[in-house]
Design a protein around this motif. Structure first.
Motif, short mmCIF file in Angstrom:
data_model
loop_
_atom_site.label_atom_id
_atom_site.label_comp_id
_atom_site.label_asym_id
_atom_site.label_seq_id
_atom_site.Cartn_x
_atom_site.Cartn_y
_atom_site.Cartn_z
N ILE A 1 -3.02 -1.50 -2.82
CA ILE A 1 -2.41 -0.15 -3.39
C ILE A 1 -3.19 0.69 -4.30
N VAL A 2 -3.80 0.16 -5.25
CA VAL A 2 -4.52 0.96 -6.19
C VAL A 2 -5.72 1.90 -5.43
N GLY A 3 -6.31 0.85 -4.29
CA GLY A 3 -7.27 1.39 -3.70
C GLY A 3 -6.79 2.56 -2.65
N HIS A 4 -5.63 2.30 -2.12
CA HIS A 4 -5.04 3.02 -1.14
C HIS A 4 -4.54 4.84 -2.09
N SER A 5 -4.01 4.46 -3.10
CA SER A 5 -3.73 5.54 -4.01
C SER A 5 -4.67 6.42 -4.39
N LYS A 6 -5.96 5.84 -4.70
CA LYS A 6 -7.27 6.63 -4.97
C LYS A 6 -7.94 7.07 -3.73
#
Length: 500
Positions: free
Chosen positions: A482-487
């Protein structure tokens, strides 16, 4: 206050935590007032219709409508908590295995009912003529989030009545109703809030603020409910009295929901569809989750964290008693310890509110993705700290170290609910919101039931370590997915904005 012994230590910790909580509340109020004054001097708001914070009448109205009802239903739920076990075991004199069977029945019922109540809450059933979302349907079955919340009040009130009758078939029926009610409580209410905030065009940070306040109020309500239930039992010398009070509060909540809440839905369905159990819709929801890594990780986090939380409810008392200091004649002051946990949960809510308030920035069209990134990072951090807390409690043989570790875990609980609620509101479409939120509870209830049936009391350390490992894995997956996708999305949108 006692001068020495175990109770004195926990009274002191409760006083310290209470002082810290009061100071934090005062600081939060001061910083919020300062932020509003700065906005009034000329800061441009970017929330919904252009108004922000408390200056938005739609935000104030929705906050008031939701939090009043939320406080009532959670108060009714917390009133029952301290004395369910004592009522079965001590007043009704049921054997331990039968008491465990009653608890498992509730969890199994909640697991089976979760996907169904989610589907029924999301869908609007009508006759042959199409109608708008806000109009009353001409032919309505169980449909809509508001209707589901009203049904919750009825089923949970009935469950309170059933538990007052010491007759096994009625008690088991009451536990089934209680499980259904729990499934509605943790899906329909939040789904109604998120959908309603969308209909009045509130900003995502306003929704986060409401959820943060809800968790804070939940802590206050839980602390007060423990005291009230204790006083009721002392006054009546009967463990049934808190359940009577709970039923009366649920009736009041039913009246308020009926008078102040409007109906909202996820999608439209024709009554010609004979799939009453909505198997096809649930299958479609499962396909959505299976094909979306973000939703898979979201469901994993809910299962790992809330499963650990429910097991914690069964484990904290024996875990502290196992290495309790002092003589056997000095029993642990469970009321003080429980209140300390609830204040720790309130502190977690205040920490969350402070973080979200400081992160509000006018960043135009990439603002929503920035909120996703922030809450994904918070979710990963909360799971990691929770894993550390449970691992520390499992590794230590010191009663006080375990107490502090459990307080840290409860602080994470206070942050988890608004964080996870905001992520669900961001990642799950309105059409399937209650369905997917309830669907996530199926593996959660399976996890808790299997753990209970395998005997958590005989393997406390193993269960704590297993929960810590699951939370650590959930933290890692959230950070990667999720964090990777949002970044990545944030970077693409920023580049597009620079080109413009």
């Amino acid at each position: 206050m006692q001068i020495q012994g175990i109770p004195a230590f926990y009274e002191l910790q409760l006083i310290i935590l209470s002082v810290v909580c009061v100071v934090s509340l005062i600081a939060d109020r001061y910083l919020s007032s300062k932020a509003r004054r700065n906005q009034a001097k000329g800061e441009v708001g970017h929330q919904g219709n252009g108004k922000s914070g408390s200056s938005n009448p739609a935000l104030a109205a929705l906050t008031r409508k939701y939090l009043v009802v939320y406080a009532l239903v959670m108060g009714a739920d917390w009133l029952q908590g301290p004395y369910v076990y004592s009522l079965y075991k001590d007043q009704y004199a049921f054997p331990e295995r039968l008491v465990a069977g009653l608890f498992v029945t509730g969890f199994v019922s909640a697991g089976l009912a979760a996907p169904l109540v989610g589907v029924w809450a999301d869908q609007q059933y009508v006759g042959s003529d199409y109608i708008s979302e806000r109009n009353k349907p001409t032919c309505c079955l169980i449909s809509g989030r508001r209707t589901s919340c009203l049904i919750f009040c009825v089923t949970y009130t009935t469950a309170c009545g059933c538990i007052m009758i010491p007759y096994l078939p009625i008690l088991f029926f009451g536990r089934i109703l209680g499980g259904v009610s729990t499934a509605i409580l943790f899906s329909a209410f939040e789904s109604w809030l998120i959908s309603e905030s969308t209909s009045v065009t509130l900003h995502s940070t306003d929704l986060s603020t409401i959820m943060g306040r809800a968790t804070l109020i939940n802590g206050f309500i839980a602390t007060g409910a423990g005291v009230v239930s204790n006083k009721l039992v002392e006054a009546t010398h009967n463990f049934v009295s808190p359940f009577m009070a709970s039923g009366a509060i649920l009736v009041l909540a039913w009246l308020l929901i009926g008078r102040t809440w409007t109906e909202n839905y996820g999608s439209l369905s024709r009554t010609t569809d004979r799939d009453i159990l909505q198997i096809r819709r649930m299958g479609h929801a499962c396909n959505i989750v299976r094909q979306d890594p973000l939703l898979l990780v979201l469901g994993l986090t809910q299962t790992c964290f809330e499963g650990s939380m429910y097991l914690f409810v069964f484990l904290w008392v024996p875990a502290l008693q196992e290495y309790a200091k002092g003589t056997p004649s000095i029993s642990l002051p469970l009321g003080y310890i429980f209140s300390s946990f609830m204040i720790s949960m309130m502190l977690g809510s205040l920490i969350y509110t402070a973080i979200v308030s400081r992160s509000k920035k006018p960043i135009s069209n990439i603002e929503g993705n920035s909120s996703l990134k922030l809450h994904a990072q918070l979710s990963s951090t909360v799971c990691a700290v929770s894993a550390f807390a449970l691992a520390s409690s499992a590794a230590s043989k010191d009663e006080h170290v375990r107490f502090y570790a459990f307080c840290l875990f409860e602080t994470c609980v206070g942050m988890y609910y608004p964080v996870q609620g905001t992520l669900r509101g961001t990642l799950i479409s309105n059409e399937h919101r209650a369905t997917l939120s309830s669907l996530f509870r199926v593996p959660l209830n399976i996890f808790v039931v299997v753990s209970l049936l395998t005997g958590v009391s005989s393997a406390r350390r193993t269960v704590l370590v297993a929960c810590a490992m699951m939370l650590a894995f959930s933290s890692l997956m959230t950070a990667v997915v999720i964090v990777g996708h949002s970044k990545k999305t944030h970077s693409i949108q920023s580049n597009d904005q620079d080109r413009e």
